[in-house]
Design a protein around this motif. Structure first.
Motif, PDB file in Angstrom:
ATOM      1  N   ASP A  86       0.832  -1.212   0.000  1.00 52.44           N
ATOM      2  CA  ASP A  86       0.000   0.000   0.000  1.00 52.44           C
ATOM      3  C   ASP A  86       0.862   1.257   0.000  1.00 52.44           C
ATOM      4  OD1 ASP A  86      -2.259  -1.580   0.062  1.00 52.44           O
ATOM      5  OD2 ASP A  86      -2.428  -1.534   2.259  1.00 52.44           O
ATOM      6  N   GLU A  87       1.955   1.207   0.781  1.00 49.39           N
ATOM      7  CA  GLU A  87       2.849   2.364   0.832  1.00 49.39           C
ATOM      8  C   GLU A  87       3.508   2.611  -0.520  1.00 49.39           C
ATOM      9  OE1 GLU A  87       5.564   1.527   3.984  1.00 49.39           O
ATOM     10  OE2 GLU A  87       4.085   1.848   5.576  1.00 49.39           O
ATOM     11  N   GLU A  88       3.872   1.522  -1.213  1.00 47.86           N
ATOM     12  CA  GLU A  88       4.488   1.675  -2.538  1.00 47.86           C
ATOM     13  C   GLU A  88       3.512   2.330  -3.524  1.00 47.86           C
ATOM     14  OE1 GLU A  88       5.823  -2.129  -3.789  1.00 47.86           O
ATOM     15  OE2 GLU A  88       7.544  -2.174  -2.418  1.00 47.86           O
ATOM     16  N   LYS A  89       2.237   1.907  -3.467  1.00 40.04           N
ATOM     17  CA  LYS A  89       1.231   2.511  -4.340  1.00 40.04           C
ATOM     18  C   LYS A  89       1.073   4.001  -4.042  1.00 40.04           C
ATOM     19  CE  LYS A  89      -1.441  -1.758  -4.859  1.00 40.04           C
ATOM     20  NZ  LYS A  89      -2.735  -2.446  -4.562  1.00 40.04           N
ATOM     21  N   ASN A  90       1.033   4.326  -2.758  1.00 42.35           N
ATOM     22  CA  ASN A  90       0.895   5.728  -2.374  1.00 42.35           C
ATOM     23  C   ASN A  90       2.102   6.547  -2.830  1.00 42.35           C
ATOM     24  OD1 ASN A  90      -1.584   5.290  -1.131  1.00 42.35           O
ATOM     25  ND2 ASN A  90      -0.663   4.899   0.873  1.00 42.35           N
ATOM     26  N   LEU A  91       3.294   5.968  -2.667  1.00 41.60           N
ATOM     27  CA  LEU A  91       4.512   6.670  -3.081  1.00 41.60           C
ATOM     28  C   LEU A  91       4.561   6.863  -4.593  1.00 41.60           C
ATOM     29  CD1 LEU A  91       7.177   5.031  -0.740  1.00 41.60           C
ATOM     30  CD2 LEU A  91       6.322   7.373  -0.635  1.00 41.60           C
ATOM     31  N   VAL A  94       2.209   9.706  -5.365  1.00 40.87           N
ATOM     32  CA  VAL A  94       2.833  10.976  -4.975  1.00 40.87           C
ATOM     33  C   VAL A  94       3.914  11.368  -5.974  1.00 40.87           C
ATOM     34  CG1 VAL A  94       4.255  12.083  -3.215  1.00 40.87           C
ATOM     35  CG2 VAL A  94       2.317  10.670  -2.523  1.00 40.87           C
ATOM     36  N   LYS A  95       4.705  10.374  -6.409  1.00 39.16           N
ATOM     37  CA  LYS A  95       5.773  10.638  -7.373  1.00 39.16           C
ATOM     38  C   LYS A  95       5.217  11.162  -8.681  1.00 39.16           C
ATOM     39  CE  LYS A  95       9.605   8.365  -9.789  1.00 39.16           C
ATOM     40  NZ  LYS A  95      10.307   7.068 -10.018  1.00 39.16           N
ATOM     41  N   ARG A  96       4.126  10.552  -9.182  1.00 43.67           N
ATOM     42  CA  ARG A  96       3.537  10.981 -10.450  1.00 43.67           C
ATOM     43  C   ARG A  96       3.008  12.406 -10.359  1.00 43.67           C
ATOM     44  NH1 ARG A  96       1.478   5.668 -10.450  1.00 43.67           N
ATOM     45  NH2 ARG A  96      -0.530   6.404  -9.642  1.00 43.67           N
ATOM     46  N   VAL A  97       2.347  12.733  -9.240  1.00 44.02           N
ATOM     47  CA  VAL A  97       1.806  14.085  -9.084  1.00 44.02           C
ATOM     48  C   VAL A  97       2.931  15.109  -9.033  1.00 44.02           C
ATOM     49  CG1 VAL A  97       0.547  15.620  -7.533  1.00 44.02           C
ATOM     50  CG2 VAL A  97      -0.311  13.319  -7.967  1.00 44.02           C
ATOM     51  N   CYS A  98       3.989  14.801  -8.304  1.00 45.94           N
ATOM     52  CA  CYS A  98       5.128  15.720  -8.210  1.00 45.94           C
ATOM     53  C   CYS A  98       5.776  15.934  -9.586  1.00 45.94           C
ATOM     54  CB  CYS A  98       6.158  15.190  -7.218  1.00 45.94           C
ATOM     55  SG  CYS A  98       5.623  15.241  -5.495  1.00 45.94           S
ATOM     56  N   GLU A  99       5.928  14.841 -10.354  1.00 47.59           N
ATOM     57  CA  GLU A  99       6.520  14.958 -11.693  1.00 47.59           C
ATOM     58  C   GLU A  99       5.635  15.781 -12.610  1.00 47.59           C
ATOM     59  OE1 GLU A  99       7.011  10.892 -12.758  1.00 47.59           O
ATOM     60  OE2 GLU A  99       9.030  10.720 -11.876  1.00 47.59           O
ATOM     61  N   ASN A 100       4.311  15.570 -12.526  1.00 46.96           N
ATOM     62  CA  ASN A 100       3.385  16.338 -13.364  1.00 46.96           C
ATOM     63  C   ASN A 100       3.424  17.820 -13.020  1.00 46.96           C
ATOM     64  OD1 ASN A 100       2.578  13.998 -14.655  1.00 46.96           O
ATOM     65  ND2 ASN A 100       0.810  13.668 -13.299  1.00 46.96           N
ATOM     66  N   VAL A 111      -1.988  25.945  -6.975  1.00 42.28           N
ATOM     67  CA  VAL A 111      -2.171  24.561  -6.545  1.00 42.28           C
ATOM     68  C   VAL A 111      -3.502  24.406  -5.809  1.00 42.28           C
ATOM     69  CG1 VAL A 111      -1.306  22.725  -5.051  1.00 42.28           C
ATOM     70  CG2 VAL A 111       0.289  24.079  -6.404  1.00 42.28           C
ATOM     71  N   THR A 112      -4.305  23.458  -6.277  1.00 43.97           N
ATOM     72  CA  THR A 112      -5.563  23.111  -5.611  1.00 43.97           C
ATOM     73  C   THR A 112      -5.658  21.590  -5.499  1.00 43.97           C
ATOM     74  OG1 THR A 112      -6.844  22.949  -7.657  1.00 43.97           O
ATOM     75  CG2 THR A 112      -6.671  25.135  -6.637  1.00 43.97           C
ATOM     76  N   GLU A 113      -6.731  21.121  -4.924  1.00 42.80           N
ATOM     77  CA  GLU A 113      -6.920  19.694  -4.766  1.00 42.80           C
ATOM     78  C   GLU A 113      -7.092  18.983  -6.105  1.00 42.80           C
ATOM     79  OE1 GLU A 113      -9.679  16.681  -2.008  1.00 42.80           O
ATOM     80  OE2 GLU A 113      -9.916  18.865  -1.912  1.00 42.80           O
ATOM     81  N   LYS A 114      -7.383  19.745  -7.152  1.00 38.88           N
ATOM     82  CA  LYS A 114      -7.596  19.155  -8.468  1.00 38.88           C
ATOM     83  C   LYS A 114      -6.316  18.535  -9.044  1.00 38.88           C
ATOM     84  CE  LYS A 114     -11.369  22.299  -9.694  1.00 38.88           C
ATOM     85  NZ  LYS A 114     -11.843  23.338 -10.643  1.00 38.88           N
ATOM     86  N   VAL A 115      -5.139  18.943  -8.534  1.00 42.73           N
ATOM     87  CA  VAL A 115      -3.898  18.392  -9.078  1.00 42.73           C
ATOM     88  C   VAL A 115      -3.703  16.938  -8.675  1.00 42.73           C
ATOM     89  CG1 VAL A 115      -2.825  20.681  -9.019  1.00 42.73           C
ATOM     90  CG2 VAL A 115      -2.445  19.094  -7.127  1.00 42.73           C
ATOM     91  N   LEU A 116      -4.436  16.494  -7.644  1.00 44.56           N
ATOM     92  CA  LEU A 116      -4.332  15.105  -7.216  1.00 44.56           C
ATOM     93  C   LEU A 116      -5.023  14.204  -8.224  1.00 44.56           C
ATOM     94  CD1 LEU A 116      -5.101  15.487  -3.399  1.00 44.56           C
ATOM     95  CD2 LEU A 116      -2.870  15.386  -4.509  1.00 44.56           C
ATOM     96  N   GLU A 117      -4.559  12.982  -8.310  1.00 42.77           N
ATOM     97  CA  GLU A 117      -5.150  12.039  -9.239  1.00 42.77           C
ATOM     98  C   GLU A 117      -6.541  11.623  -8.784  1.00 42.77           C
ATOM     99  OE1 GLU A 117      -2.261   8.960  -9.472  1.00 42.77           O
ATOM    100  OE2 GLU A 117      -0.934  10.081 -10.798  1.00 42.77           O
ATOM    101  N   ASN A 118      -7.231  10.907  -9.613  1.00 41.56           N
ATOM    102  CA  ASN A 118      -8.633  10.586  -9.359  1.00 41.56           C
ATOM    103  C   ASN A 118      -8.865   9.504  -8.314  1.00 41.56           C
ATOM    104  OD1 ASN A 118      -9.492  12.460 -11.265  1.00 41.56           O
ATOM    105  ND2 ASN A 118      -9.292  10.980 -12.952  1.00 41.56           N
ATOM    106  N   SER A 119      -7.791   8.822  -7.891  1.00 43.78           N
ATOM    107  CA  SER A 119      -7.946   7.740  -6.917  1.00 43.78           C
ATOM    108  C   SER A 119      -8.227   8.330  -5.534  1.00 43.78           C
ATOM    109  CB  SER A 119      -6.681   6.870  -6.875  1.00 43.78           C
ATOM    110  OG  SER A 119      -6.853   5.811  -5.963  1.00 43.78           O
ATOM    111  N   SER A 120      -9.480   8.690  -5.322  1.00 47.50           N
ATOM    112  CA  SER A 120      -9.854   9.392  -4.092  1.00 47.50           C
ATOM    113  C   SER A 120      -9.625   8.552  -2.843  1.00 47.50           C
ATOM    114  CB  SER A 120     -11.321   9.824  -4.161  1.00 47.50           C
ATOM    115  OG  SER A 120     -12.154   8.691  -4.348  1.00 47.50           O
ATOM    116  N   ASP A 121      -9.863   7.221  -2.960  1.00 46.89           N
ATOM    117  CA  ASP A 121      -9.669   6.351  -1.794  1.00 46.89           C
ATOM    118  C   ASP A 121      -8.221   6.371  -1.327  1.00 46.89           C
ATOM    119  OD1 ASP A 121     -12.314   5.692  -1.867  1.00 46.89           O
ATOM    120  OD2 ASP A 121     -12.021   3.835  -2.998  1.00 46.89           O
TER     121      ASP A 121
END
Length: 332
Positions: A86-91, A94-100, A111-121
């Motif tokens: 689970d931690e690897e998936k979260n990391l 996080v890595k993809r969002v930071c790179e984007n 920066v708003t919450e919209k920059v986060l990916e769609n995986s809300s869970d």
């Protein structure tokens, strides 16, 4: 085996060893002669296993279950592997969002919450974990620790002095035992919460309650305040109580000043005991000469100066553990 020897053998601090004991992971025997902890080879081996599991990130709760036989070692490892997945998936997320964000050159104020990916869970789980761990950690030097404790104690005794001067005479005529019961409740309540807001409230209730508690103790020992020679000079009033707490504030300031000019003051308990006895003698001579309050002054000052000094001594050692810096955590 003493705790210092275990500390060297295992390579962890005394604070860690005592913490693991508090959490029910180890149960060292007590020496029959001096009641000190006596660690065995089995304790050392268990601490080494605990150290390895903690390095691997296994939580204390799982180690406790493992030690109690409620779970197998394989189950512990499977749980940890699942958590790591689970931690690897979260990391990765996080890595993809930071790179984007880096590639898009998005400014900070956009920066708003919209920059986060769609995986809300996934993000909700991450947010819950962050909020739970989101505490402010400050590094305090021993000097800063002493300053904070000095202010803490001085404020508490100032509250006691104010209550004594305003309502001391009335409290000295009170015969109920509600203050003693309230004191016990507040003392016990501190063991069931780590919320700083609740602890601050409990502290102020205890400080307000300390004056009627002390008044009850004085009234319960009439032989200490009675005199056949000059009863008028030995009757206790609210002013006497107020002066008593003010002189305890002076004692707190004295302890702090001694720690400032003498770095090793809180290294030995006997230094604190000698200071408490010396201060008690001085205050007894002063109060006895001026007001005839010999025994009650000697008893009151000895109990409170020794109690305050030894609590400061033990708090200092628990926090510092022989280090040059003190780590404390407070809730945001």
């Amino acid at each position: 085996m003493k705790i210092k020897d275990v500390e060297i053998r295992v390579g962890i601090t005394k604070a860690n060893i005592r913490y693991y004991e508090k959490e029910g992971l180890i149960f060292p025997e007590r020496n029959d002669v001096n009641n000190y902890r006596d660690y065995s080879e089995n304790d050392v081996a268990l601490l080494e296993r605990i150290k390895v599991l903690r390095v691997l990130g296994v939580p204390i709760s799982d180690i406790r279950l493992l030690n109690n036989g409620d779970i197998t070692f394989s189950e512990v490892l499977l749980r940890r592997l699942e958590t790591l997945g689970d931690e690897e998936k979260n990391l990765e997320a996080v890595k993809r969002v930071c790179e984007n964000l880096l590639q898009s050159s998005l400014p900070y104020n956009a920066v708003t919450e919209k920059v986060l990916e769609n995986s809300s869970d996934s993000w909700s789980s991450q947010l819950r974990r962050i909020i739970k761990e989101d505490i402010t950690r400050e590094i305090l030097t021993p000097r800063q620790f002493n300053i904070n404790l000095m202010v803490f104690l001085s404020w508490g005794y100032f509250i006691c002095a104010a209550v004594s001067l305003l309502w001391g005479d009335m409290l000295l005529n009170y015969s109920g035992f509600i203050p003693l019961l309230l004191g016990l409740v507040c003392y016990a309540a501190t063991y069931f919460t780590a919320d700083m807001r609740i602890l601050i409230v409990l502290f102020h209730i205890t400080a307000l309650n300390l004056v009627p508690e002390t008044a009850l103790l004085f009234m319960a020992a009439p032989t200490l305040i009675a005199s056949n020679t000059n009863p008028a000079n030995t009757s206790i009033s609210g002013i006497h109580l107020g002066l008593f707490w003010i002189m305890l504030i002076v004692y707190v300031l004295l302890l702090y000043l001694l720690s400032e000019v003498w770095n090793g003051f809180f290294n030995k308990a006997r230094y604190v005991v000698v200071t408490a006895c010396s201060y008690t003698i001085i205050m007894t001579l002063l109060a006895g000469t001026l007001a005839g309050l010999w025994m009650v002054t000697a008893t009151g000052f000895f109990v409170f100066t020794l109690f305050t000094g030894m609590n400061w001594f033990h708090s200092f050692h628990r926090a510092c553990q022989g280090c040059n810096r003190v780590r404390i955590s407070v809730m945001c």
